[in-house]
Scaffold this motif. Structure first.
Motif, PDB file in Angstrom:
ATOM      1  N   ALA A   9       7.311  -5.836  13.096  1.00  0.00           N
ATOM      2  CA  ALA A   9       6.396  -5.133  11.810  1.00  0.00           C
ATOM      3  C   ALA A   9       6.004  -6.536  10.996  1.00  0.00           C
ATOM      4  O   ALA A   9       5.302  -6.435  10.437  1.00  0.00           O
ATOM      5  CB  ALA A   9       7.324  -4.216  10.743  1.00  0.00           C
ATOM      6  N   ALA A  10       6.843  -7.638  11.163  1.00  0.00           N
ATOM      7  CA  ALA A  10       6.399  -8.443  10.357  1.00  0.00           C
ATOM      8  C   ALA A  10       5.317  -9.315  10.459  1.00  0.00           C
ATOM      9  O   ALA A  10       4.712 -10.185   9.598  1.00  0.00           O
ATOM     10  CB  ALA A  10       7.535  -9.739  10.489  1.00  0.00           C
ATOM     11  N   THR A  11       4.603  -9.010  11.735  1.00  0.00           N
ATOM     12  CA  THR A  11       3.301  -9.817  12.086  1.00  0.00           C
ATOM     13  C   THR A  11       2.202  -9.192  11.365  1.00  0.00           C
ATOM     14  O   THR A  11       1.159  -9.812  11.303  1.00  0.00           O
ATOM     15  CB  THR A  11       2.994  -9.536  13.528  1.00  0.00           C
ATOM     16  N   ALA A  12       2.471  -7.915  10.619  1.00  0.00           N
ATOM     17  CA  ALA A  12       1.226  -7.484   9.994  1.00  0.00           C
ATOM     18  C   ALA A  12       1.017  -8.031   8.621  1.00  0.00           C
ATOM     19  O   ALA A  12       1.688  -8.809   8.185  1.00  0.00           O
ATOM     20  CB  ALA A  12       1.577  -6.067   9.567  1.00  0.00           C
ATOM     21  N   SER A  13      -0.197  -8.005   8.375  1.00  0.00           N
ATOM     22  CA  SER A  13      -0.469  -8.606   6.882  1.00  0.00           C
ATOM     23  C   SER A  13       0.170  -7.978   5.806  1.00  0.00           C
ATOM     24  O   SER A  13       0.660  -6.771   5.930  1.00  0.00           O
ATOM     25  CB  SER A  13      -2.012  -8.224   6.645  1.00  0.00           C
ATOM     26  N   PRO A  14       0.487  -9.024   4.942  1.00  0.00           N
ATOM     27  CA  PRO A  14       1.440  -8.453   3.798  1.00  0.00           C
ATOM     28  C   PRO A  14       1.111  -7.315   3.026  1.00  0.00           C
ATOM     29  O   PRO A  14       2.212  -6.515   3.091  1.00  0.00           O
ATOM     30  CB  PRO A  14       1.199  -9.613   2.593  1.00  0.00           C
ATOM     31  N   SER A  15      -0.028  -6.917   2.793  1.00  0.00           N
ATOM     32  CA  SER A  15      -0.189  -5.796   1.782  1.00  0.00           C
ATOM     33  C   SER A  15      -0.005  -4.445   2.807  1.00  0.00           C
ATOM     34  O   SER A  15       0.304  -3.475   2.573  1.00  0.00           O
ATOM     35  CB  SER A  15      -1.502  -5.619   1.463  1.00  0.00           C
ATOM     36  N   LEU A  16       0.072  -4.721   4.244  1.00  0.00           N
ATOM     37  CA  LEU A  16       0.146  -3.266   5.178  1.00  0.00           C
ATOM     38  C   LEU A  16       1.588  -3.421   5.767  1.00  0.00           C
ATOM     39  O   LEU A  16       2.006  -2.608   6.320  1.00  0.00           O
ATOM     40  CB  LEU A  16      -0.808  -3.647   6.520  1.00  0.00           C
ATOM     41  N   GLU A  17       2.286  -4.653   5.264  1.00  0.00           N
ATOM     42  CA  GLU A  17       3.720  -4.447   5.860  1.00  0.00           C
ATOM     43  C   GLU A  17       4.559  -3.370   5.489  1.00  0.00           C
ATOM     44  O   GLU A  17       4.497  -3.113   4.390  1.00  0.00           O
ATOM     45  CB  GLU A  17       4.257  -5.982   5.327  1.00  0.00           C
ATOM     46  N   VAL A  18       5.316  -2.873   6.583  1.00  0.00           N
ATOM     47  CA  VAL A  18       5.936  -1.483   5.991  1.00  0.00           C
ATOM     48  C   VAL A  18       7.427  -2.285   5.393  1.00  0.00           C
ATOM     49  O   VAL A  18       7.956  -3.007   5.920  1.00  0.00           O
ATOM     50  CB  VAL A  18       6.407  -0.950   7.468  1.00  0.00           C
ATOM     51  N   TYR A  19       7.752  -1.620   4.440  1.00  0.00           N
ATOM     52  CA  TYR A  19       8.896  -1.821   3.499  1.00  0.00           C
ATOM     53  C   TYR A  19       9.976  -0.749   3.425  1.00  0.00           C
ATOM     54  O   TYR A  19       9.381   0.703   3.824  1.00  0.00           O
ATOM     55  CB  TYR A  19       8.618  -2.374   2.053  1.00  0.00           C
ATOM     56  N   ASN A  20      10.970  -0.997   3.208  1.00  0.00           N
ATOM     57  CA  ASN A  20      12.167   0.127   3.172  1.00  0.00           C
ATOM     58  C   ASN A  20      12.164   0.517   1.714  1.00  0.00           C
ATOM     59  O   ASN A  20      11.969   1.918   1.655  1.00  0.00           O
ATOM     60  CB  ASN A  20      13.429  -0.700   3.714  1.00  0.00           C
ATOM     61  N   ILE A  21      12.419  -0.034   0.739  1.00  0.00           N
ATOM     62  CA  ILE A  21      12.973   0.437  -0.403  1.00  0.00           C
ATOM     63  C   ILE A  21      11.860  -0.077  -1.746  1.00  0.00           C
ATOM     64  O   ILE A  21      11.059   0.739  -2.122  1.00  0.00           O
ATOM     65  CB  ILE A  21      14.283   0.445  -1.015  1.00  0.00           C
ATOM     66  N   ILE A  22      11.763  -1.399  -1.409  1.00  0.00           N
ATOM     67  CA  ILE A  22      10.987  -2.055  -2.423  1.00  0.00           C
ATOM     68  C   ILE A  22      10.030  -2.934  -1.805  1.00  0.00           C
ATOM     69  O   ILE A  22      10.548  -3.578  -1.061  1.00  0.00           O
ATOM     70  CB  ILE A  22      11.805  -2.843  -3.754  1.00  0.00           C
ATOM     71  N   LEU A  28       1.851  -7.071  -6.173  1.00  0.00           N
ATOM     72  CA  LEU A  28       0.721  -6.370  -6.789  1.00  0.00           C
ATOM     73  C   LEU A  28       0.745  -5.172  -6.306  1.00  0.00           C
ATOM     74  O   LEU A  28      -0.341  -4.395  -6.809  1.00  0.00           O
ATOM     75  CB  LEU A  28      -0.500  -7.336  -6.274  1.00  0.00           C
ATOM     76  N   THR A  29       1.316  -4.666  -5.204  1.00  0.00           N
ATOM     77  CA  THR A  29       1.546  -3.130  -4.905  1.00  0.00           C
ATOM     78  C   THR A  29       1.996  -2.358  -6.113  1.00  0.00           C
ATOM     79  O   THR A  29       2.841  -3.024  -7.037  1.00  0.00           O
ATOM     80  CB  THR A  29       2.637  -2.878  -3.947  1.00  0.00           C
ATOM     81  N   GLU A  30       1.602  -1.229  -6.469  1.00  0.00           N
ATOM     82  CA  GLU A  30       2.049  -0.266  -7.657  1.00  0.00           C
ATOM     83  C   GLU A  30       3.268   0.397  -6.800  1.00  0.00           C
ATOM     84  O   GLU A  30       2.940   1.122  -5.887  1.00  0.00           O
ATOM     85  CB  GLU A  30       0.917   0.687  -7.682  1.00  0.00           C
ATOM     86  N   HIS A  31       4.349  -0.023  -7.504  1.00  0.00           N
ATOM     87  CA  HIS A  31       5.555   0.698  -7.040  1.00  0.00           C
ATOM     88  C   HIS A  31       6.430   0.629  -8.314  1.00  0.00           C
ATOM     89  O   HIS A  31       6.671  -0.255  -8.954  1.00  0.00           O
ATOM     90  CB  HIS A  31       6.120  -0.132  -6.004  1.00  0.00           C
ATOM     91  N   PRO A  32       7.069   1.625  -8.670  1.00  0.00           N
ATOM     92  CA  PRO A  32       7.910   1.841  -9.782  1.00  0.00           C
ATOM     93  C   PRO A  32       9.049   1.094 -10.017  1.00  0.00           C
ATOM     94  O   PRO A  32       9.321   0.555 -11.109  1.00  0.00           O
ATOM     95  CB  PRO A  32       8.398   3.395 -10.016  1.00  0.00           C
ATOM     96  N   SER A  33       9.643   0.474  -9.009  1.00  0.00           N
ATOM     97  CA  SER A  33      10.773  -0.398  -9.153  1.00  0.00           C
ATOM     98  C   SER A  33      10.392  -1.689  -9.338  1.00  0.00           C
ATOM     99  O   SER A  33      11.121  -2.481  -9.956  1.00  0.00           O
ATOM    100  CB  SER A  33      11.635  -0.310  -7.578  1.00  0.00           C
TER     101      SER A  33
END
Length: 1766
Positions: A9-22, A28-33
């Motif tokens: 998954a890490a080869t994806a571009s940063p904004s599209l990278e899948v994350y687990n919790i945060i 720059l992503t909108e995420h409450p944490s």
């Protein structure tokens, strides 16, 4: 089917990278944490790369951080780096949030947070370095204030922590070996230091660089070589069947790193030619390390030698005192001196211990462990020397005494010399006693890693890394010492006066019997030694095991007392909750509402005192907490929101119906009501009581009447709420600005004024109130009527007006007066025209709130029922009672969600049911009962509630549910079984609770007041209380709104960020990848669960086929809500297949790296949780910060609520037994005994304490079959602390059918058998102090060992009686002794004491505590009537068989029990296969002894004596034979019994083949039953043969009693009987041989041989009957002699199978074995057939087995089935 390797998954571009919790990768992503500065601070700290040397051969981009740098430096996998980055950032952020006082710069990472974490995480490593005496490579930061140094120190600490986490995260199976990880970290930290310090490589002169780097370098260079070594060792174990001593398990390999030889041998980088690795041949490879597990019962003695020495020495002393005829032994010098022999025995036992040590641990000796060899030899020599020394000096005492004929000064002098030697001998014990009294000194000394300490303790035990500094504090020490002194005193007094002393007279009688003629050939003359041995054996066995009973009694009493003081069971039912409900709201706020932390620490002591006083006030109802709630509307709303959320959860679980929701909920305040609006079920009857009081006291003063009403708070509130509500309703339905409105306002104002002035009784006739009450009810009913006929409402309002204006006042007023007062219309003629005709304005039908409140007021006005049965559902009542009770118990104060400890839940799952499928619910068994039908009967009210909910959601009838609502139906059924979906729903309540609590924590007063603003919601129907529906199409006025009272609609959306940071749920679905590849329905169901629960993560092992090899990956997936599909988060390559040891711990271990937080709760697949319990998790986690004794806890034990008790009587017995164990049992173990381990689940682990110490379970093959308890052993040995908390509980399912329960018991008993051999138990037995060791023994291995001794006692008792009866000793003793006291004493040995106490006392006491004494006694009586004693006695047999067999032969294995519902009938053949060897044959053996004894014993001629002597033995026999059929659905159905018999015979004679299973062929089953004999050692085989020799005794004893023997007692009689057996065997073998040779081709010859054999046999028998004293009776009796001998021969032949397999004898053995199984089958079948034939027995059995509801259902379904067939 395997897939190709996917790209990470890490080869994806940063904004599209899948994350687990945060999304740490993109701020720059909108995420409450990401709004928390602490998260940004932790991530920023990792970005301080600065001047670090850039890795060669790799691109190091500016976006990379310290984790990436380490990844490139040592070749860690990209996804491992990503996973641990999130792990580290989350932990540091959460820790910084909790910091008190808060840091000055929230945007920067606080150094104390990191420093504490580093110390905790690397504590095990620093201890290891200190233990080995090597320099620790974690350098402490330099103390400098300079900003640059602070940053560099912080960075270095971060690098150490990150390095350890990266090593741990990629170590796969190596995580089970914590010191192996220490070794790896030690060298990698050394390399890291060299890089950081800018050192140069000696070889190249270049800047220093690690010895390996590149793609997967760490995995390939470090993990794989060690992994392969483990794998090779496991493969050499032959699937765990080889003796443990023949191969290295995880512990052996880990303990290799406890010595410096690992550093010398392995070097760094690893030297693959070292004899540690599998690259060297087995013979020259390193062998076992630290401990050798040997199969032997002596392990129980070896591990707990101090206990057995105490028991044996006391026994010897007691016998010496009892045999002397003096009253007080201290008055007699002879007795005193005789007592000194205990020291000779003690020294002798030391010799025995040293021999055991040498014989079991010899394989540890090698060139590198010479000192171990020297110690083993020296221990033996010294022990022998002491024994000789004591013996010589003891003999000298007596020689001097005999020489002087008295106790002369010289003789006394020799006694003193002897005592001086004793003093020297016991001096180490005295020193240990001193250290026991001051445990802190002992802990300090043991933890000193000084050579002098090792030198001084070398003699006593090997140098081990674990098991040091385990002593408890002085207070705990005192508590458990007092407990055990009382238990031991009781046991020893009882044993002396009721066991040992009564046996002395009969022993003397037997010793004094001279010239007693035996009835057989006596080998040992006439000393009666064997008879005396037979007399004493059962007594000694009871003496050895009865400490278990004393422990059981006292622990039950102590447990109940502690429970009482913990305030358990104070609110036992809903009625008691009603009484304390007003205090309950304050208790909820006190415990669940976080307080603002004071900044000054000085205030804490004062706060503790204040809290204690407040808790006392709440608990005992001092003061009026509801006044405070009334004055503060926010407090009331806060409580109402949480209470309503609980009630709505009950509704969603279908425990209550819509009507009960309305009765139970606390409505938010509206309509200007001045008091708190208690739930209807509290104020239901109160208004009518107030009316009757007003009627009675109509002439009394106001004050008097009001004080009467106010005597009940609920009544006061009901009166005020009713008045305010009516006022509001009446004004609401009348148009604004009309004359009618002003009249009503004036009327209410007048009443208000009179109330204020205290003139109500003076001004009004209170007797009219009843008529007003009637009219008001009519008004509300008209308003609730869907048709809303306005003219009727006008009529009622007119009537009400007339009552209030004309009749209510005591002085009747004229129309003119009323007009003057504004109480009559000016425009209308009051006498002729009606008021309200044009003034009515009804609220619209969609005004949900109005009509809901109308229903509430109607309930208050009309209810005459005290509503004791609300809620109706038993589970709902129990849960509410427990929850409310728990809030009055002592628990830590809850922090806010933001400041709480983060935690994870981990569930291992293999391939059990996720959800029940449609076809599975519909499928019927042979009785025509489907699973759904069964569930509808067992949970009848819940089914009705479910149907009501489905109607609200659009289903018109039950058929609609099958078509439109199948998934809901499947879920409803699944939530009542033991499925993954039930567990997931339960655990996700944590998430739900945290979101709601996060909202309440951060909500302003305005937000909370918003709780009263109600938004509409989808319609839901309103049903009458009797369950019938008012109308099928719900009208708007009858809707219930979830929005009205819950918290859900108030959430702002940011709460999920807080909840996700604090909680994550990982399910380790090991084979999910295979399920997906196969298209298995379980994969689709797991995906459905992920869709529904956003905090759920699935970890599985993926296999990728690359052609030449297969690669294995640990994969974590989630359901992405934006993409609306499952996405892969991390994929971390494993060194090979996951499963090397036991499957479940390996599955847990692979998913452990994906968990987050400070704590981890281990939850099994058969567990459940409740929303109201999830609310208390914050409080529980705070316990990690408190000292319990001298340590903070590392495991928090939590109580369990067994939810399968209602399924059948068996399930009830099991759940009662289990409940007392998981509550009372665990309570005592944790405090005062301090030996609670980790029994299964749902304990909460301190995650970062266990991560560097081997994880949350152990996984070595077979030895760790009970993987979870070893986590507890490991925790205790490594200085952890396990506590138990009872204010929170988690649901637990148990097995419900006898076969399932037996398999579970077998698994646990086998696990205990393996534990008895393990190093952990040995070390705990030796390293715990004496009293904790006793607690540990009697609650783990000892319980099973003593259960086995109970069964041995029965055997010893019966074989002893048989010996005495058949030898003739019994008759002689009876004839020659004056009284029968000699044998009356035997009755004292009856182990009847045991039968109930073992299981019953803890159960009764715990039930009394939690449900009341009388209900507990009633439950116990009901259980006995449902034959619970049969079940418990049967279980005892299961435990004994498997525990004994495992210790002797091994063969422990994980047994999947199924966990399904038991509604199907088990066939006789299946029961026979399962229980033949464990119960049936043993029961038949005991029954045979009892029958022979009855025939030949002179005592048995008296029926009373025989019954008293053998009743419990007969009970044991009966329960062992009949239980499997008694607890089998339709077990006594005549037709089924007949069919079962046919099936059994077919199975028995089935030929079987190569691939035939045991359930298809007797031959396959027979071979499988002997599997354990293949793998057992020589001693196991020898002991098996010795035990089988007992069957020959029948023959030996009975042949001398035959007529043909003519009372001869020569050995010849016995030899002749053997000649007969040999003759019979020869005839049989001849027949078998002839059958094999001739039966196919030369059939005539075979028949001829058969004919000759039969003729000769008949001829011989006839001749003997004619010419000798042989009689027909003799022939029948000889069967009793020869049949057991035959069985004994077959049993021995099975042990000797390897030698007999190729001979003709083996065929005969198989053939005879089959006949024996036929015989045993017929014996067992006989009572079953008889009971099936008796009328009415089947119905009775169904009643016993199933609860009432299902029994009725079963009868109905059988009738229906009969009609269908007609």
């Amino acid at each position: 089917m395997r897939r190709q390797r996917p790209s990470p998954a890490a080869t994806a571009s940063p904004s599209l990278e899948v994350y687990n919790i945060i999304p740490i990768h993109d701020f720059l992503t909108e995420h409450p944490s990401l709004r928390y500065p602490e998260v940004r601070a932790a991530a920023a700290a990792l970005r301080v790369v600065g001047d670090l040397p850039k890795p060669p051969f790799a691109d190091f981009t500016p976006r990379m951080d310290l984790m990436d740098w380490l990844g490139l430096l040592f070749g860690f996998q990209i996804d491992n780096v990503r996973n641990q980055r999130e792990n580290l950032v989350l932990h540091l952020a959460n820790s910084q949030m909790r910091l008190q006082p808060p840091p000055r710069h929230p945007d920067g990472l606080d150094p104390t947070v990191l420093h504490r974490f580093r110390k905790k995480l690397l504590r095990n490593y620093t201890n290891w370095c200190s233990f080995l005496g090597v320099r620790c490579h974690v350098t402490s930061p330099t103390q400098s204030r300079h900003q640059t140094n602070v940053v560099l120190n912080l960075r270095r600490e971060l690098l150490y922590v990150a390095l350890f986490l990266l090593i741990w995260g990629e170590s796969a199976n190596l995580r089970f070996m914590p010191e192996c990880l220490c070794y790896i970290f030690h060298h990698m930290a050394m390399e890291l230091n060299k890089v950081l310090d800018g050192e140069f490589d000696d070889m190249t002169g270049m800047p220093y660089w690690p010895s390996f780097s590149g793609d997967c370098a760490y995995l390939k260079s470090v993990v794989m070589p060690i992994y392969k070594t483990v794998k090779t060792e496991v493969e050499s174990s032959n699937n765990g069947t080889k003796p443990h001593s023949g191969w290295r398990n995880y512990d052996d390999i880990n303990e290799y790193f406890w010595s410096k030889r690992a550093l010398k041998s392995l070097k760094w980088p690893l030297d693959y030619t070292s004899n540690f690795f599998d690259t060297t041949p087995k013979s020259s490879r390193v062998g076992k390390t630290g401990f050798v597990e040997q199969r032997s019962f002596w392990n129980v003695y070896r591990s707990f030698d101090r206990l057995w020495i105490l028991l044996l020495l006391y026994l010897q002393a007691a016998i010496i005192v009892a045999t002397s005829d003096v009253k007080y032994p201290w008055h007699d010098r002879d007795v005193e001196v005789a007592l000194l022999t205990v020291f000779i025995t003690w020294a002798g036992l030391r010799v025995f211990q040293s021999v055991l040590d040498a014989s079991t641990q010899y394989s540890l000796v090698s060139k590198e462990t010479v000192w171990l060899f020297i110690r083993l030899i020296l221990k033996f020599v010294v022990a022998v020397a002491w024994t000789v020394l004591f013996s010589v000096f003891y003999a000298r005492i007596w020689s001097q005494k005999n020489k002087d004929d008295e106790w002369s000064p010289a003789a006394n002098e020799r006694i003193i010399t002897f005592l001086k030697i004793v003093f020297v001998y016991v001096s180490p014990e005295l020193l240990a006693l001193v250290l026991f009294i001051v445990p802190c000194i002992r802990n300090w000394v043991e933890e000193l890693n000084l050579g002098v300490v090792y030198f001084l303790t070398w003699w006593f035990y090997s140098k081990t890394f674990v098991g040091r500094g385990m002593r408890e504090g002085l207070v705990d020490n005192f508590k458990y010492t007092v407990f055990w002194i009382i238990v031991l005193a009781s046991k020893f007094i009882f044993s002396y006066f009721l066991q040992i002393r009564p046996l002395i007279p009969p022993t003397k009688t037997l010793l004094n019997l001279k010239n007693a003629p035996y009835k057989w050939h006596e080998f040992f003359g006439s000393t009666h030694r064997i008879a005396i041995g037979m007399l004493w054996l059962p007594v000694i066995l009871v003496y050895m095991m009865d400490l278990q009973i004393w422990y059981s009694i006292y622990s039950s009493l102590v447990g109940a007392t502690i429970g009482l003081f913990s305030h358990l069971g104070e609110i036992r039912n809903i009625d008691q909750l009603r009484l304390r409900f007003q205090f309950f709201s304050s208790a909820m706020q006190f415990n669940l509402k976080p307080e603002e932390h004071l900044l000054s620490p000085k205030a804490t002591m004062l706060k503790k005192v204040r809290d204690a006083i407040h808790r006392l006030k709440l608990r005992y109802g001092i003061g009026q907490p509801f006044n405070k709630i009334e004055s503060s509307q926010v407090e009331a709303t806060w409580f109402a929101l949480i209470w309503n959320e609980i009630i709505l959860t009950f509704r969603e679980e279908d425990l209550i119906n819509d009507r009960e929701v309305e009765l139970l909920e606390l409505p938010p305040n509206c309509w200007n009501i001045r008091v708190i609006r208690w739930p209807c079920f509290l104020i239901c009857n109160e208004l009518l009581l107030a009316l009757s009081q007003a009627n009675e006291l109509c002439d009394a003063p106001d004050r008097w009447l009001w004080s009467k009403i106010c005597s009940s708070e609920y009544r006061r509130c009901a009166v005020i709420e009713a008045f305010d509500s009516i006022k509001f309703v009446v004004l609401r339905i009348v148009k604004n600005g009309t004359e009618e409105e002003s009249i009503l306002n004036r009327l209410f104002m007048e009443i208000d004024d009179n109330m204020e002035n205290g003139k109500i009784t003076d001004v009004y006739k209170l007797t009219v109130l009843l008529r007003i009450h009637e009219k008001l009810i009519s008004l509300l009913e008209r308003l609730m009527d869907p048709e809303k006929k306005v003219f009727r409402i006008v009529n009622i309002l007119q009537a009400l007006y007339e009552l209030c204006a004309w009749e209510f006042p005591r002085i009747r007023r004229s129309t003119v007066q009323l007009r003057q007062l504004g109480l009559a219309p000016v425009s209308l003629d009051a006498d002729t025209e009606l008021l309200f005709v044009n003034a009515i304005n009804l609220p619209p039908l969609d005004d949900v709130v109005f009509y809901r409140q109308i229903r509430r007021v109607h309930t208050i006005l009309t209810s005459r029922d005290p509503m004791h049965n609300v809620p109706k559902n038993l589970e709902a009542r129990e849960r509410l009672a427990f929850f409310s009770n728990s809030l009055f118990m002592n628990m830590p104060q809850a922090p806010s969600v933001e400041k709480m400890m983060a935690f994870s839940v981990l569930t291992p799952y293999y391939d059990e049911e996720v959800m029940y499928r449609q076809e599975m619910l519909r499928a019927e068994n042979e009785d025509g009962i489907s699973t759904l039908f069964y569930l509808q009967r067992i949970y009848e009210d819940e089914w009705v509630n479910f149907v009501e909910r489905m109607r609200r959601e659009g289903a018109e009838n039950e058929n609609d549910i099958w078509s439109k609502k199948v998934r809901d139906l499947r879920l409803w059924a699944s939530y009542r079984g033991q499925t993954l979906s039930r567990t997931v729903r339960g655990m996700m309540y944590y998430y739900s609770a945290l979101k709601k609590l996060a909202f309440l924590d951060s909500a302003s007063e305005m937000d909370i007041r918003m709780g009263t603003q109600i938004a509409p919601e989808p319609r839901r129907s309103y049903y009458t209380s009797d369950g019938g529906d008012n109308t099928l199409q719900p009208t708007p006025s009858q809707e219930i709104s979830r929005m009205a009272s819950g918290i859900t609609h108030l959430l702002k959306g940011s709460e999920y960020g807080s909840a996700m940071m604090k909680f994550t749920y990982v399910v380790a679905c090991q084979v999910y990848g295979q399920h997906k590849a196969r298209g298995d329905h379980r994969a689709e169901e797991i995906l459905f669960l992920m869709k529904n629960h956003e905090a759920l993560r699935i970890a599985y092992v993926d296999e990728v086929d690359l052609g030449r090899e297969v690669e294995y990956y640990s994969v974590l997936v989630k359901f992405d809500r934006q993409l609306q599909r499952e996405v892969e988060i991390y994929r971390i390559r494993l060194p090979g297949p996951l499963k090397l040891g036991e499957g479940k711990p390996e599955n847990q271990n692979h998913a452990l790296i994906f968990t987050r937080g400070d704590a981890i709760q281990t939850i099994d697949m058969n567990q459940d949780n409740h929303f109201e319990e999830a609310l208390k998790m914050r409080n529980l986690l705070e316990s990690f910060k408190t000292y319990y004794g001298i340590r903070k806890p590392t495991i928090l034990g939590v109580r369990e609520k067994v939810f399968t008790g209602s399924v059948s009587s068996l399930a009830w017995f099991m759940s009662s037994q289990e409940t007392s164990f998981v509550t009372l049992g665990q309570r005592v173990l944790a405090n005062p005994l301090k030996v609670r381990m980790h029994y299964g689940h749902p304990d909460v682990f301190d995650r970062f304490w266990f991560v560097p110490r081997g994880g949350i379970s152990k996984a070595s093959r077979v030895i760790n079959i009970s993987e979870d308890i070893f986590a507890g052993f490991n925790c205790t040995l490594r200085g952890g602390n396990v506590t138990h908390h009872e204010y929170i509980q988690v649901g637990k399912g148990r097995d419900v059918g006898l076969n399932q329960i037996s398999m579970f018991e077998a698994k646990v008993a086998s696990g205990n058998g393996e534990q008895a051999l393990s190093r952990d138990v040995y070390r705990l037995g030796h390293r715990l102090d004496f009293f904790r060791m006793l607690s540990f023994f009697y609650t783990t291995v000892g319980y099973y060992f003593n259960t086995m001794l109970v069964v041995f006692t029965v055997y010893a008792f019966l074989w002893g009686r048989l010996y005495l009866a058949l030898s003739g000793v019994e008759r002689i003793a009876k004839d020659r002794s004056n009284s029968n006291e000699a044998f009356a004493t035997i009755l004292n040995q009856q182990f009847v004491i045991q039968l109930g106490l073992f299981t019953a006392l803890p159960m009764i006491l715990e039930n009394s505590l939690e449900r009341g004494f009388l209900p507990a006694i009633w439950d116990f009586i009901t259980m006995q009537l449902q034959l619970a004693s049969f079940f418990y006695t049967f279980s005892m047999g299961t435990r004994t068989h498997y525990f004994g067999r495992t210790i002797l032969h091994g063969g422990a294995k994980y047994r999947a029990t199924g966990r399904g519902f038991v509604v199907e009938h088990k066939k006789f053949a299946e029961n026979y296969r399962l229980y033949a060897r464990t119960h049936f044959i043993k029961a038949i053996e005991l029954a045979t002894i009892l029958l022979v004894y009855a025939a030949y014993s002179p005592l048995a001629k008296s029926s009373i004596v025989y019954i008293l002597m053998t009743i419990s033995s007969w009970f044991l026999v009966t329960s062992w034979i009949i239980s499997p059929f008694l607890f089998n659905p339709s077990g006594f159905d005549w037709l089924k019994t007949v069919n079962d018999f046919d099936d059994f015979i077919a199975w028995l004679w089935s030929r079987g083949g190569l691939f035939t299973k045991a359930d298809q062929s007797w031959f396959t089953w027979w071979n499988e039953e002997q599997e354990h004999l293949k793998t057992t050692g020589v001693w196991g085989k020898l002991l098996e043969i010795i035990l089988d020799l007992r069957f020959f005794f029948f023959q030996y004893s009975i042949v001398y009693h035959l007529r043909i023997a003519e009372k001869r007692t020569s050995i010849g009689v016995y030899l002749v009987s053997w000649a007969c057996i040999i003759g019979i065997a020869a005839i049989y073998i001849t027949t078998i041989y002839a059958q094999k040779r001739y039966s196919v081709k030369e059939h005539i010859k075979y028949r001829f041989i058969q004919f000759i054999v039969i003729v000769l046999t008949v001829l011989v028998v006839v001749l003997m009957l004619q010419f000798t004293k042989l009689t027909v009776v003799d022939l029948l009796i000889s069967l009793l002699a020869f049949v057991p001998t035959g069985w004994g021969l077959i049993s021995i032949a099975q042990v000797l199978k390897p030698f007999l397999l190729s001979t003709v004898v083996w065929d005969a053995i198989i053939s005879v074995g089959r006949l024996y199984d036929l015989l045993f089958g017929l014996i067992v079948m006989a009572p079953v057939a008889l009971l099936s034939w008796l009328p009415g027995f089947q119905n009775m059995q169904t009643r016993i087995l199933f609860n009432e509801a299902f029994s009725r259902g079963l009868q109905i379904s059988i009738i229906l089935a009969g009609k269908k067939s007609n």
